[in-house]
Design a protein around this motif. Structure first.
Motif, PDB file in Angstrom:
ATOM      1  N   PRO A  16       0.851  -1.193   0.000  1.00 21.85           N
ATOM      2  CA  PRO A  16       0.000   0.000   0.000  1.00 21.85           C
ATOM      3  C   PRO A  16       0.885   1.241   0.000  1.00 21.85           C
ATOM      4  CG  PRO A  16       0.046  -1.022   2.169  1.00 21.85           C
ATOM      5  CD  PRO A  16       0.862  -1.896   1.268  1.00 21.85           C
ATOM      6  N   ASP A 223     -22.566  12.545  12.537  1.00 20.40           N
ATOM      7  CA  ASP A 223     -22.600  11.488  11.528  1.00 20.40           C
ATOM      8  C   ASP A 223     -21.514  11.681  10.479  1.00 20.40           C
ATOM      9  OD1 ASP A 223     -24.590  10.076  12.562  1.00 20.40           O
ATOM     10  OD2 ASP A 223     -26.082  10.465  10.981  1.00 20.40           O
ATOM     11  N   ARG A 226     -18.139  10.915  11.793  1.00 16.05           N
ATOM     12  CA  ARG A 226     -17.857   9.482  11.900  1.00 16.05           C
ATOM     13  C   ARG A 226     -17.496   8.891  10.534  1.00 16.05           C
ATOM     14  NH1 ARG A 226     -22.568   7.164  12.801  1.00 16.05           N
ATOM     15  NH2 ARG A 226     -22.309   6.127  10.813  1.00 16.05           N
ATOM     16  N   ARG A 230     -13.525   7.962   9.240  1.00 16.14           N
ATOM     17  CA  ARG A 230     -13.244   6.584   8.845  1.00 16.14           C
ATOM     18  C   ARG A 230     -12.569   6.521   7.470  1.00 16.14           C
ATOM     19  NH1 ARG A 230     -14.222   1.280   8.065  1.00 16.14           N
ATOM     20  NH2 ARG A 230     -15.160   1.165   6.028  1.00 16.14           N
ATOM     21  N   ARG A 233      -8.739   8.098   8.024  1.00 16.07           N
ATOM     22  CA  ARG A 233      -7.862   7.934   9.181  1.00 16.07           C
ATOM     23  C   ARG A 233      -6.621   7.086   8.900  1.00 16.07           C
ATOM     24  NH1 ARG A 233     -11.477   3.547  12.464  1.00 16.07           N
ATOM     25  NH2 ARG A 233     -10.941   1.940  10.979  1.00 16.07           N
ATOM     26  N   ASP A 234      -6.647   6.250   7.877  1.00 18.98           N
ATOM     27  CA  ASP A 234      -5.469   5.432   7.632  1.00 18.98           C
ATOM     28  C   ASP A 234      -4.641   5.941   6.470  1.00 18.98           C
ATOM     29  OD1 ASP A 234      -6.002   3.616   9.671  1.00 18.98           O
ATOM     30  OD2 ASP A 234      -7.516   2.633   8.424  1.00 18.98           O
ATOM     31  N   ARG A 263      -3.478   9.366  17.596  1.00 19.66           N
ATOM     32  CA  ARG A 263      -3.335   8.452  16.491  1.00 19.66           C
ATOM     33  C   ARG A 263      -2.512   9.027  15.344  1.00 19.66           C
ATOM     34  NH1 ARG A 263      -7.479   4.264  14.440  1.00 19.66           N
ATOM     35  NH2 ARG A 263      -6.544   3.769  12.446  1.00 19.66           N
ATOM     36  N   HIS A 266       2.238  11.189  15.195  1.00 17.30           N
ATOM     37  CA  HIS A 266       3.508  10.718  14.628  1.00 17.30           C
ATOM     38  C   HIS A 266       3.568  10.986  13.127  1.00 17.30           C
ATOM     39  CE1 HIS A 266       2.367   6.992  12.437  1.00 17.30           C
ATOM     40  NE2 HIS A 266       1.319   7.087  13.197  1.00 17.30           N
TER      41      HIS A 266
END
Lengths: 353, 615
Positions: A16, A223, A226, A230, A233-234, A263, A266
């Protein structure tokens, strides 16, 4: 040697986007350079640009793209101009994030793009659209408003950004000017799912939170937070979007905001672009200030990569550490941009003691 | 004056069917899904009626599919013993396209029970048949009815003299070109594909023989924990449904019990980027075998079979809507998997180790997100290190209470690996995905586990410095060396280190490396971009510093260079060592470095041909 390079590229393909993938691609580029395999080196650099730009390494992307462009100009017939011209826009989308690049040079780049697009028969919509985006990046909102009006009157062609991307930038404009109702109205086709792409609605959801919240639609904001969080966040590419989520949480739910800060800190520490980093630090300071800072230590877990953070630190200390970083970055941007936009912006989200 | 005429759109049914066949449905065989769905809805409705009205609770649903005739005379009949349709139902559901049995206020309308949209679903049958005949008798009315529809949109309805059993029969005559979909094997396969988990018998009869097509018992769907005691049966099921021989699985169940499943652990390593294709049944019927978002992203080592009655499929029926419900289900299912792994850690470490070896990336991805998981699992994760690829527990033991050293990039690791290994220094390569993140999190889960990021310069700290005499002895040579490399922004240092076979060690910080690649690119790009890169250099340069070339006094060749007295010779040798180090490290050379190399090579040739007069 060619085989080794292809092996590396294949390895990279399996990963990835991120530092590990880039390291492998850079190794491949070095090998290609060292063996004088120009075309292969060009191809690898295309992959580097692609991976770097979407994973928070804009400097690496810029360097690789510069190399490609030089190579292309020497032998324009050997390479695909369409891909290169398309990539050019990604670079323009990031150049303002480096305060060291003077305004004049940024402008020269856009003119260079304009000239190249004209040369290959594409129209000026992307030119005006990027003038619009760059004006926003530089906090020159009046200028941005003018370019917003011009780019939309020009027909879309195959070099134009997709509808969803353009729309999301318009949302961003009203988000920046604080015209909440306009922002929400323009965001509608994105929120309804009619307009989507690889980055939309990701970047838009974070920009409707405060407008919704301010209009009393706290549940809707929650809402969208959220769902939006999602989605991003990665992904290092969205550090600024994550910062916008933190900015919202500072107001709506500071305690939950700590998790988000922990989270991603870093990521921010190891970020190649000053603009996104500044956004993050400022939002984080704003959030921590809303918590009880009275002498409590270690409410935030600092990443191990931060040497300074290895000792116990109180919230007050953490704020005191990051606030000047954000402020000096803002000052550097303002100097380059010739205004006080970012200094003012930071002034609004952090509280003056 | 003003007069408005109102018209109604004329819908071309033939055109619509074409759109359905070519665009909406992925394959004509979905007509099987649609008729099975209608049958299921009808049976559910009759059951619910049984609970309210006096009808016996012992009612058992059943679907029978019969194939008869051959070639173009082939007929496929699907019969259910569900609620059946009244005359009014027929008008409402079969004659108005778009009318769904979901709307309205009567029995057929209760939201929780039905999946189908009777009218639309039936249209899909026109993909394989030019006439649809529906015979039906409602449990409520008792009148037997016949409906015949044609793809041009015309249909007839009539009352039958004969008395049909309660329920519905649909007759489809094979349309030329559709013979494939009427082959018994194909029909059986499709019935199983869509309806394997239906909770009543689905029977297929061909040539007088009748057999059950779907699974005989699905009682475990209520309580997936039962699956644990039926291991081989479950693995067989995995093979039949997912086409793969799995060796292990984890039962899934949400607290409400409305979603359950079987998470099969993939018996092979899988690419991080591969699609997660889960097979999902909604109210017992297959919705999708391509659902990606029902499990958390880190669960890419799992291929699962999920059944649910609470998620809402998108229009394409291949995904579920991203809503709070799905969010909750996904995280609950994720918790099941996580719990099982934790349980294995406690009771079956061998089993766990096996899976970690195969799916380490996935487990590491989860560990990065979840501290508790990291706390339990970290010891089994393996890392590349100067001691080889080892599990973390071993590395911790080796470190013996000292901090674990790691590099955060592969590049840095490569720069120091020879030297560190030769000195038996333990260094972990944190350059691979998730590794640095995990290493940096370790001290949060156990304060005794300290990690320290190491840069190539740090390794040189362990080198042996020179004695005072040596320092004096080599002072002038070192100055010559420094002068030689100064233009490359490289400084030299003289040390003693292992391995002795390594004459020099070149170290460069990440920033200096970036600077190098910027400088090399400035040579290759357009004037405009080289200006931009020059502007950026200013910022990078501050942190970049010099690269360092360490000369190893333990190396015999280096020792000889240092004994030399000829300045030109020392310079050329230093340059060659520098260029050699660049080549060994795959650092591409810029113009001045290439010039350097040419010059020194020529020097050496010259000297060589001059009969050693310079040695």
């Amino acid at each position: 040697m060619e085989d080794t390079i292809y092996d590396l590229m294949e390895q990279a393909q399996d990963l990835p986007g991120g530092a590990a993938k880039l390291a492998i691609l850079e190794e491949a580029a070095r090998l290609a350079d060292a063996s004088g395999l120009k075309e292969l080196a060009y191809e690898v650099r295309g992959e580097i640009v692609d991976c770097a730009i979407f994973n928070g390494y804009p400097l690496k992307a810029l360097i690789a793209f510069s190399w490609q462009l030089g190579q292309f100009d020497q032998k324009p017939d050997e390479y695909d101009e369409q891909e290169l011209l398309w990539t050019y826009k990604w670079i323009l989308g990031k150049v303002c994030s480096f305060p060291n690049i003077p305004k004049a040079q940024v402008e020269n780049l856009v003119e260079d793009m304009r000239k190249r697009y004209a040369e290959y028969g594409y129209n000026e919509r992307p030119y005006h659209y990027y003038k619009f985006r760059i004006a926003m990046d530089m906090g020159r909102l009046d200028e941005a408003r003018q370019y917003l009006d011009t780019f939309r009157t020009i027909e879309r062609d195959s070099m134009s950004d997709c509808e969803a991307c353009e729309q999301s930038q318009i949302v961003r404009f009203y988000y920046l000017t604080g015209e909440d109702e306009q922002a929400l109205a323009v965001a509608k086709p994105i929120l309804s799912g009619r307009m989507t792409c690889a980055e939309v609605p990701h970047v838009t959801l974070s920009q409707v939170l405060l407008p919704l919240y301010r209009q009393g639609e706290a549940d809707k904001a929650k809402d969208h937070h959220r769902n939006g969080y999602r989605l991003v966040r990665d992904d290092r590419d969205f550090l600024k979007t994550i910062a916008e989520h933190i900015e919202y949480l500072a107001v709506a739910d500071p305690v939950k905001g700590i998790e988000v800060v922990e989270r991603h800190l870093h990521m921010a520490l190891d970020y190649e672009s000053g603009l996104e980093q500044m956004y993050f630090y400022a939002a984080m300071v704003g959030l921590l200030q809303r918590l009880d800072t009275s002498g409590k230590s270690r409410l935030v877990r600092l990443p191990a990569s931060l040497e300074w953070g290895k000792e116990e630190r109180t919230l007050t200390e953490i704020i005191a550490y990051f606030r000047p970083l954000a402020e000096s970055a803002a000052a550097a941007f303002d100097r380059r941009n010739g205004n006080t936009f970012y200094t003012n912006w930071i002034g609004e989200i952090v509280q003056t003691p | 004056m003003s007069q408005t005429d109102e018209y109604r759109f004329q819908v071309n049914l033939g055109g619509m069917i074409d759109i359905l066949a070519n665009h909406l449905y992925s394959s004509p065989r979905v007509f099987i899904r649609e008729v099975l769905q209608n049958a299921t809805d009808a049976i559910t409705a009759r059951k619910e009626l049984g609970e309210t009205a006096a009808e016996s609770k012992s009612f058992e649903g059943k679907v029978t599919v019969e194939l008869s005739g051959s070639g173009e005379q082939q007929v496929l009949m699907i019969q259910d013993n569900g609620i059946g349709l009244t005359e009014e139902d027929i008008h409402r559901f079969l004659s108005i396209i778009g009318q769904s049995s979901k709307k309205g206020t009567d029995l057929l309308a209760s939201e929780t029970s039905f999946i189908g949209r009777f009218g639309i679903g039936l249209l899909s049958c026109f993909m394989v048949s030019d006439e649809i005949v529906v015979l039906t008798r409602s449990v409520q009315e008792g009148v037997s009815m016949e409906w015949r529809g044609k793809p041009d949109g015309t249909y007839t309805i009539r009352r039958l003299e004969t008395e049909l059993p309660v329920g519905t029969q649909i007759y489809l005559r094979c349309k030329p070109g559709s013979e494939f979909y009427y082959e018994p094997a194909q029909v059986e396969e499709s019935l199983f594909y869509y309806g394997a988990l239906l909770p009543y018998p689905v029977m297929l009869s061909v040539d007088g023989g009748t057999k059950r097509v779907n699974l005989p018992s699905t009682s475990w769907m209520q309580d997936p924990e039962q699956l644990r005691s039926r291991r081989s049966e479950v693995l067989d099921l995995g093979y039949r449904l997912m086409g793969e021989r799995f060796g292990d699985f984890i039962p899934l169940r949400t607290a409400s019990g409305r979603t359950g499943g079987i998470a099969f652990i993939l018996p092979r390593s899988i690419n991080l980027n591969s699609k997660r294709l889960h097979r999902v049944y909604l109210k017992h019927m297959l919705v999708s075998d391509k659902a990606e978002n029902v499990l958390p992203e880190w669960a890419f080592f799992i291929k699962s079979l999920i059944w649910t009655d609470e998620l809402q499929p998108t229009a394409s029926r291949e995904y579920f809507y991203e809503n709070e419900q799905l969010d909750g289900v996904r995280s609950e299912l994720g918790t099941c998997i996580r719990q099982e792994l934790l349980r294995m850690a406690e009771y079956e470490p061998d089993r766990l180790q096996h899976w970690i070896r195969l799916h380490e990336l996935s487990m590491k991805a989860l560990a990065v997100e979840d501290d508790e998981f990291l706390r339990i699992m970290h010891r089994w994760f393996s890392f590349e290190s100067t001691f080889g690829r080892r599990e973390l527990s071993e590395l911790i033991r080796e470190a013996g209470g000292r901090p674990l050293h790691y590099t955060s990039t592969v590049d840095e690791y490569r720069q120091i690996t020879h030297v560190a290994a030769a000195q038996s220094m333990l260094v972990i390569n944190g350059g691979y995905i998730y590794d640095t993140e995990i290493l940096e999190k370790l001290h949060w889960i156990d304060p005794a586990l300290q990690t320290e990021r190491l840069s190539p310069e740090d390794v040189s700290m362990s080198f042996t410095g020179l004695t005072q005499e040596e320092r004096e002895q080599y002072y002038s040579v070192l100055r010559v060396m420094d002068v030689a490399l100064q233009p490359m922004r490289c400084r030299t240092e003289l040390k003693r280190f292992e391995p002795a076979s390594l004459p020099v060690l070149y170290t460069i910080s990440q920033d200096a490396l970036t600077l190098r690649s910027m400088e090399n690119t400035v040579e290759e790009t357009t004037a405009l971009f080289s200006n931009v890169l020059d502007s950026l250099k200013a910022g990078v340069q501050q942190n970049a510093g010099y690269s360092t070339l360490y000369f190893n006094l333990n190396n015999p060749v280096v020792a000889r260079i240092l004994e030399a007295t000829d300045t030109l010779m020392i310079t050329a040798a230093t340059e060659m060592m520098y260029v050699n180090a660049l080549m060994m490290g795959h650092y591409p050379m810029n113009r001045s470095e290439l010039g350097l190399m040419n010059r020194s090579v020529l020097h050496f040739i010259n000297w060589g041909l001059g009969n050693g007069q310079n040695t």
